[in-house]
Design a protein around this motif. Structure first.
Motif, short mmCIF file in Angstrom:
data_model
loop_
_atom_site.label_atom_id
_atom_site.label_comp_id
_atom_site.label_asym_id
_atom_site.label_seq_id
_atom_site.Cartn_x
_atom_site.Cartn_y
_atom_site.Cartn_z
N VAL A 153 6.79 -4.93 10.74
CA VAL A 153 5.52 -5.01 11.46
C VAL A 153 4.48 -4.27 10.62
O VAL A 153 4.39 -3.03 10.67
CB VAL A 153 5.63 -4.41 12.87
N PRO A 154 3.69 -4.98 9.83
CA PRO A 154 2.79 -4.31 8.86
C PRO A 154 1.83 -3.32 9.47
O PRO A 154 1.52 -2.29 8.85
CB PRO A 154 2.05 -5.50 8.22
N SER A 155 1.35 -3.57 10.68
CA SER A 155 0.35 -2.68 11.28
C SER A 155 0.90 -1.29 11.54
O SER A 155 0.14 -0.34 11.75
CB SER A 155 -0.17 -3.29 12.59
N LEU A 156 2.22 -1.12 11.55
CA LEU A 156 2.83 0.18 11.83
C LEU A 156 3.11 0.97 10.56
O LEU A 156 3.59 2.10 10.63
CB LEU A 156 4.14 -0.02 12.60
N TYR A 157 2.78 0.40 9.42
CA TYR A 157 3.12 1.04 8.14
C TYR A 157 1.85 1.24 7.32
O TYR A 157 1.17 0.27 6.95
CB TYR A 157 4.11 0.18 7.36
N PRO A 158 1.48 2.49 7.02
CA PRO A 158 0.27 2.74 6.21
C PRO A 158 0.51 2.40 4.74
O PRO A 158 1.65 2.25 4.30
CB PRO A 158 0.04 4.24 6.40
N VAL A 159 -0.57 2.29 3.99
CA VAL A 159 -0.46 2.05 2.55
C VAL A 159 -1.14 3.19 1.80
O VAL A 159 -2.04 3.86 2.32
CB VAL A 159 -1.10 0.70 2.14
N THR A 160 -0.68 3.40 0.58
CA THR A 160 -1.26 4.40 -0.31
C THR A 160 -1.28 3.81 -1.71
O THR A 160 -0.58 2.83 -1.98
CB THR A 160 -0.43 5.70 -0.28
N VAL A 161 -2.07 4.36 -2.59
CA VAL A 161 -2.17 3.85 -3.95
C VAL A 161 -1.12 4.51 -4.82
O VAL A 161 -0.98 5.74 -4.83
CB VAL A 161 -3.58 4.09 -4.53
N GLU A 162 -0.37 3.69 -5.55
CA GLU A 162 0.61 4.19 -6.52
C GLU A 162 -0.12 4.46 -7.83
O GLU A 162 -0.61 3.54 -8.49
CB GLU A 162 1.71 3.15 -6.72
N PRO A 163 -0.25 5.73 -8.24
CA PRO A 163 -1.06 6.05 -9.43
C PRO A 163 -0.59 5.36 -10.70
O PRO A 163 -1.42 5.00 -11.55
CB PRO A 163 -0.90 7.58 -9.55
N ALA A 164 0.72 5.12 -10.84
CA ALA A 164 1.23 4.57 -12.09
C ALA A 164 0.79 3.13 -12.33
O ALA A 164 0.74 2.67 -13.47
CB ALA A 164 2.77 4.64 -12.11
N ILE A 165 0.44 2.41 -11.26
CA ILE A 165 0.07 1.00 -11.42
C ILE A 165 -1.28 0.67 -10.80
O ILE A 165 -1.82 -0.41 -11.02
CB ILE A 165 1.15 0.06 -10.84
#
Length: 934
Positions: free
Chosen positions: A206-218
Motif C-alpha cells: 500500500v504505497p500511501s503507508l510508506y514514505p520515500v527518501t532520496v538515496e544520495p548515491a543515485i
C-alpha cells in the motif's frame, strides 16, 4: 446482454474501428447477478481487447473470481483512440463488457501491469471509468484500485495511482483482498484504516503507508520503513502452488481476432535457465510444473469449449519442461486428427530431439522460433544463455531437414560489455543458420533475425547495468543493416528503439515519475507501446517541466545503493543477483539450475532418468527448492505419460517428403454432406467483421464435436462458403452459409443440431433453418442475386414537419434519376466512382416496420425505407450509399445516421429464398449489371 440497443454506445458503435471490442457477448463469458454477490471486481487490462484477450493471467483470475460465490468479475480493456474521442465528446463512461457498467460502480478495479509503456492507458481507463486518478483523491465510496503482474515488482512510477499492489501470484490474494475490502466497508471502517488492514494481510504493498527518501548515491527516491512497525517491510512476494489452481479450460472466446487467437495453456511457471536479462526467470522462482495428465485434459476440454483450431503450450522455456517430449508425442497425433495445430512457445535453440520436431511437423507448424539472444559465444556467456555454436548448427540442420520452411531467431543489442563484433555476430549467426538450412533442405530457406533493445530490469543481475543511449542503439541498428546486405536469405527486423528508452526510464523509475506520467497523459500520451502512437516529444516536455534528468535512471547504478524497488522482496537471497552480475562481467556462465551440471535437457524417458542419481545444480538463490521432490516428480511425470523406454533415433525424412506438395484446391466432393444454413446476425455479432464470423462458425461445430470436412491443399480449411458479406454494424435476419459436415442429418436430427448450435453460439448469432444440398444445387454465391434491406432514420434527425413525407419525396427523386453517381472510399481515402442506380431495384417508404425493428433488437422512433438491391459479380450498392443519396450526397461516407437490417436475400427470380432449392435449380446465372462509371 444481446440487444445492442441496451448498450450505452449503441448510437455510434458501427462508426468505430472493431466495435465488437466493446460489446461482449462472447461464448464463455460470465454473467452473474450484480446483487447476488458481495464483491464486484472489474479486471481492467490496460491495452486493447485484441491483446488483452490473449493474456493468460486474466483468464485465470476471471475463472477463479466467477467461481467464488461471493465475487463476480467483469472485463474492461483500454478503448482505442476513436472510442476515447467519442466518450469524451459525449461525456460517457468506459463500461465493462458483461453488464455495461462504468468502472466507478465496482468495489475493486484491478489492473495487470505487464509492460511499463501501458501506464498512460491506466490513467485513460481510470479517467473514462469515473475513478479519480490518484489514490489520495479517492473518497470513501470510490473503488479500491489495485495492480498486479510482473511490473508490480517495481511499481514506484505508478505507486501514487494505486491504493494497493499485489506482489507475486494473484490467484488467492486478489480474492482475499476483495472480500476483506467489502467486509470492512460494510462494518463501517474508514478507507484509510481499510488500507492499513489490507497491508497487514501480507503480499500487498500500500504505497500511501510508506514514505520515500532520496538515496544520495543515485539521487533517486527510494521507499523507507513505514511509521507503523506492524506493517511489513520489505513486502514479500506471495506464492501459490499451481496444483491448487488448475489452469482454466473455458472462458470468453470470440469477438474480434485476438493477437494470439488460440487455446493457450500454461504448463510451467518459472524457469531453470537463469538468463541474466530475464526478470520473469528471477521473480517466478521456484519452477513449478503442472501435472502432464492435467495439462492434456485441460487441452482437450479447452479445444472443445473454445472451438479453436490451434493450441499453444506456454512456459518461459518450453524445452526445459521435464516432460515436454512425451507430452508432445501424445498430444500431437490426437490434435492432428481433429485438424487442430499445435505451437510451442519460448523454445530455445538446442536440445530438440528429432522425434520432437517430427511430432511438431505433424501438426502443421510452418516455422519455429528460437532465441539465441546474442550473436557471439562470449555474449551468450555474458547473458548466461547456455547454448553453443555447435548446438545452434545442429538445431538448424534438424529443423530444415524436416521440411520446416523458415526459422525466426530473437536477439538483443545493448547488452552489458557488448562490442561491435558481437553486434555483427547477430547477422552472421543468422547467415550461418540459413546456409545450414539451404544445405539440409536442398533449397532456399528463410531466416528472420529479429532484434530488440536490452532494457536492464529490476530484480535481475543486470539491474545495475547502464542502458545504451538512443544514439548508440541507432548506431548499432545501422551496423546490423550494413552487415545484412550481402545475405539474401536473412531478413532483419529491428524494434523501435525510442520505446525501449522510455521503457528503461519507467522500469528503473522512482515515485517522482508519477507527475511525469500524468503530465504526458494530460498532453495526449496514449498507447505508447504502439509505434504509431508513441510521441517522445510529449515525454521530453513532461520530464523537462518537472526538472527530471534521464541519466540517473539509465546510467550504471552502484551495487551498494538502495534502489527504488529494494522494498519489494521477490524471494531471492541477498547477494545472489550481485554474484551473477559479477560473473557476467567476467564472461562466466552459470549452468542451468535443477539439472545435472553439464547437461542441457532433461531425460525424456525413465530408462535414462531412473538410474541417473547425480546431484542437481542449485545456487541457493533463496527460494529453497526441494531437489529431492523435484527429481521424484519428474520421474512420476514421465511414468504417467508412458515414457518408459528410450525412443529410437528418428532419421531425417527423404528429401522428396520434405518438399511442399500441393493438394487439390477443394477436398473430395464425395466426402461428407453439404448443407445450407440460414441464420440471423444481430446484437453484438452484427459488429463482428466478416472474417471474424468466418472464424467463429467452425468453432461452433468443434464445440459440438460435429466433424467438418476440410479443403485439400497444404493448409486445409473448413469447406464452407458464405452469402455476400454484410456491412459492419448492419443487422441481418436472413443470412446463409453452405458447408460440408461428416454426419448425414435430416429431419429431427437436423433440427436438434440447430438447437445445439444456438446454445454454443455467441450472443446474436441465431440459426433458423438448415437443409441438405444435392450435387445439382449451385453454391450459395451463384444463387443470390438480390438483397432486401430496411433502413431506419430517426424522425428527430429529419428537419421537416412530416419526416415520412419528406423521405417519400426523396425516394421518388432517386427512382426517377437515370443515374446516381457515388464516390466509394476505402479506409477514408478517395476511391473510385460508380453508378448505384442500376443496382437499385425497389425503394419505398414503408409504415408499420416495428415488428422488424423489434426482431432485430432495434429501438427508436424511426422512419423506415425498404430497398431491394441487385447483386452481381462486380458488387452492389451499399446501404450507406443509398442513405447518402437520399440526403443528396454523392459520398457514401457522408451518409446520415441510420439503422440497417438485411431483411432477405433473394435468389433467381429475386423473389425466392435461397432455401427454396427446387425453385432455384433451373435458374441460370443472372446477367451482369452495368459496370463502374470510371
Amino acid at each position: 446482454m444481446s440487444r445492442l440497443s441496451a448498450h450505452p454506445y449503441a448510437e455510434f458503435l458501427e462508426r468505430l474501428d472493431k466495435p465488437a471490442r466493446y460489446t461482449g457477448g462472447e461464448v464463455g463469458s460470465a454473467h452473474k447477478g450484480w446483487d447476488e454477490v458481495d464483491a464486484r471486481i472489474c479486471l481492467a487490462f490496460p491495452d486493447v481487447y485484441d491483446i488483452g484477450m490473449s493474456h493468460l493471467g486474466y483468464k485465470i483470475l476471471y475463472k477463479i473470481l466467477n467461481e467464488e460465490p461471493r465475487t463476480l468479475a467483469e472485463r474492461a480493456y483500454c478503448p482505442w483512440v476513436d472510442l476515447q474521442d467519442e466518450l469524451r465528446a459525449r461525456d460517457l463512461p468506459l463500461v465493462t463488457l458483461e453488464s455495461y457498467r462504468p468502472l466507478a460502480d465496482f468495489d475493486v478495479v484491478g489492473f495487470s501491469l505487464q509492460y511499463e509503456l501501458t501506464y498512460t492507458n491506466i490513467l485513460t481507463m481510470l479517467e473514462l471509468g469515473g475513478v479519480p486518478l490518484r489514490a489520495a483523491s479517492r473518497g470513501e465510496d470510490d473503488p479500491l484500485v489495485v495492480a498486479g503482474g510482473p511490473v508490480a515488482t517495481h511499481p514506484e512510477p505508478v505507486a501514487d495511482f494505486f491504493d494497493a499492489i499485489v506482489i507475486g501470484d494473484g490467484e488467492a490474494k486478489l480474492r482475499e483482498l476483495s472480500l476483506a475490502w467489502v467486509d470492512l466497508k460494510r462494518e463501517g471502517v474508514a478507507r484509510a484504516e481499510r488500507l492499513t488492514r489490507l497491508a497487514k494481510l501480507g503480499g500487498i504493498y500500500v504505497p500511501s503507508l510508506y514514505p520515500v527518501t532520496v538515496e544520495p548515491a543515485i539521487g533517486l527516491e527510494v521507499v523507507a520503513s513505514p511509521e507503523d512497525p506492524a506493517l511489513p517491510f520489505p513486502i514479500e512476494r506471495t506464492m501459490v502452488k499451481l496444483a491448487d489452481y488448475p489452469f482454466p479450460d473455458d472462458g470468453p472466446v470470440g469477438g474480434p481476432e485476438a493477437i494470439f487467437d488460440r487455446v493457450s495453456v500454461e504448463i510451467t511457471r518459472g524457469c531453470t535457465e537463469g538468463c541474466r536479462f530475464c526478470q520473469a526467470g528471477m521473480i517466478y522462482r521456484p519452477v513449478q510444473e503442472r501435472d502432464p495428465q492435467e495439462v492434456m485434459e485441460t487441452v482437450r476440454r479447452a479445444v472443445k469449449h473454445s472451438g479453436n483450431d490451434e493450441v499453444a503450450l506456454t512456459a518461459l522455456s518450453t524445452a526445459d519442461v521435464s516432460y515436454i517430449h512425451p507430452l508432445i508425442s501424445q498430444l500431437a497425433p490426437e490434435l492432428a486428427e481433429q485438424g487442430v495445430s499445435l505451437s510451442v512457445a519460448s523454445l530455445r535453440a538446442y536440445g530438440l530431439a528429432p522425434e520432437l520436431l517430427d511430432d511438431l511437423k505433424r501438426v502443421r507448424a510452418g516455422g519455429l522460433t528460437f532465441a539465441p539472444e546474442a550473436g557471439t559465444q562470449r555474449m551468450r556467456d555474458v547473458v548466461n544463455k547456455n547454448v553453443t555454436e555447435e548446438q545452434l548448427a545442429e538445431t538448424a540442420e534438424r529443423v530444415f531437414s524436416r521440411g520446416f520452411p523458415r526459422m525466426k531467431l530473437y536477439f538483443m543489442v545493448g547488452l552489458p560489455t557488448e562490442q561491435d563484433e558481437d553486434v555483427r555476430g547477430i547477422v552472421e549467426t543468422g547467415a550461418r543458420t540459413a546456409q545450414i538450412g539451404r544445405k539440409a533442405a536442398g533449397k532456399r530457406v528463410e531466416v528472420t533475425v529479429s532484434v530488440s533493445t536490452h532494457v536492464p530490469k529490476p530484480h535481475t543481475p543486470f539491474q545495475w547495468a547502464a542502458m545504451d543511449a538512443l544514439s548508440e542503439i541507432d548506431r548499432k541498428h545501422r551496423l546490423l543493416k550494413d552487415t545484412v546486405r550481402p545475405h539474401r536469405m536473412v531478413k532483419l527486423r529491428t524494434h523501435d528503439s525510442r520505446s525501449s528508452v522510455l521503457e528503461g526510464i519507467m522500469a528503473r523509475g522512482d515515485r517522482r515519475l508519477s507527475h511525469v506520467i500524468e503530465r504526458a497523459f494530460r498532453h495526449g500520451a496514449r498507447f505508447d507501446s504502439w509505434d504509431e502512437h508513441l510521441d517522445l516529444g510529449r515525454w521530453e516536455e513532461a520530464l523537462a517541466h518537472h526538472g527530471i534528468a534521464l541519466d540517473p535512471y539509465l546510467d550504471t547504478l552502484p551495487v551498494t545503493a538502495t534502489l527504488p524497488w529494494s522494498h519489494i522482496d521477490v524471494g531471492l537471497e541477498d547477494g545472489f543477483l550481485l554474484r551473477e552480475y559479477q560473473k557476467a562481467l567476467a564472461d562466466r556462465l552459470s549452468p542451468p539450475c535443477g539439472k545435472v551440471a553439464g547437461t542441457f535437457v532433461h531425460h525424456t524417458n525413465l530408462e535414462d532418468a531412473t538410474p541417473d542419481e547425480r546431484r542437481l545444480v542449485c545456487y541457493d538463490c533463496g527460494v529453497a527448492c526441494d531437489m529431492t521432490t523435484m527429481r521424484q516428480e519428474r520421474l512420476l511425470h514421465l511414468g504417467s505419460l508412458g515414457a518408459k523406454r528410450r525412443p529410437e533415433p528418428a532419421p531425417p525424412p527423404p528429401p522428396e517428403l520434405s518438399k511442399k506438395r500441393r493438394g487439390p484446391k477443394v477436398g473430395d466432393p464425395n466426402l461428407g454432406q453439404r448443407y445450407r444454413f440460414r441464420f440471423e446476425k444481430k446484437g453484438p455479432v452484427a459488429l463482428l467483421g466478416h472474417l471474424d464470423l468466418v472464424r467463429e462458425l467452425p468453432r461452433v461445430f468443434r464445440r459440438l464435436d460435429v466433424a467438418q470436412v476440410y479443403t485439400g491443399g497444404f493448409h486445409p480449411k473448413p469447406d464452407m462458403s458464405f452469402a455476400p458479406a454484410l456491412s459492419l454494424g448492419s443487422m441481418s435476419l436472413d443470412e446463409y452459409v453452405d458447408l460440408r459436415l461428416m454426419p448425414n442429418l435430416e429431419g429431427a436430427a437436423l433440427e436438434a443440431l440447430l438447437e445445439e448450435m444456438n446454445r454454443q453460439s455467441p450472443a446474436g448469432l441465431v440459426f433458423r433453418e438448415a437443409r441438405p444440398l444435392t450435387r445439382e444445387d449451385p453454391p450459395i454465391g451463384r444463387v443470390i442475386t438480390a438483397a432486401r434491406y430496411l433502413l431506419g432514420f430517426a424522425k428527430a434527425g429529419i428537419d421537416a414537419a412530416d419526416p415520412a413525407a419528406w423521405l417519400e419525396t426523396r425516394v421518388s427523386a432517386l427512382l426517377a434519376a437515370e443515374s446516381l453517381p457515388m464516390i466509394r472510399r476505402k479506409k477514408g481515402r478517395l476511391g473510385r466512382k460508380l453508378d448505384i442506380r442500376p443496382y437499385l431495384q425497389t425503394l419505398a417508404v414503408v409504415p408499420n416496420a416495428e415488428a422488424t425493428w423489434t426482431r432485430a433488437g432495434i429501438v427508436g422512433d424511426l422512419v423506415a425505407v425498404e430497398a431491394t438491391v441487385g447483386l452481381d459479380e462486380r458488387g452492389s450498392a451499399r446501404t450507406r450509399e443509398i442513405a447518402a443519396a437520399l440526403w443528396g450526397s454523392d459520398d457514401g461516407e457522408a451518409a446520415p445516421p441510420h439503422r440497417c437490417v438485411r431483411v432477405a436475400l433473394l435468389g433467381g427470380d429475386r423473389a425466392t429464398s435461397p432455401l427454396h432449392l427446387e425453385a432455384l435449380r433451373p435458374i441460370v446465372d443472372a446477367p451482369l449489371m452495368p459496370a463502374l462509371l470510371g
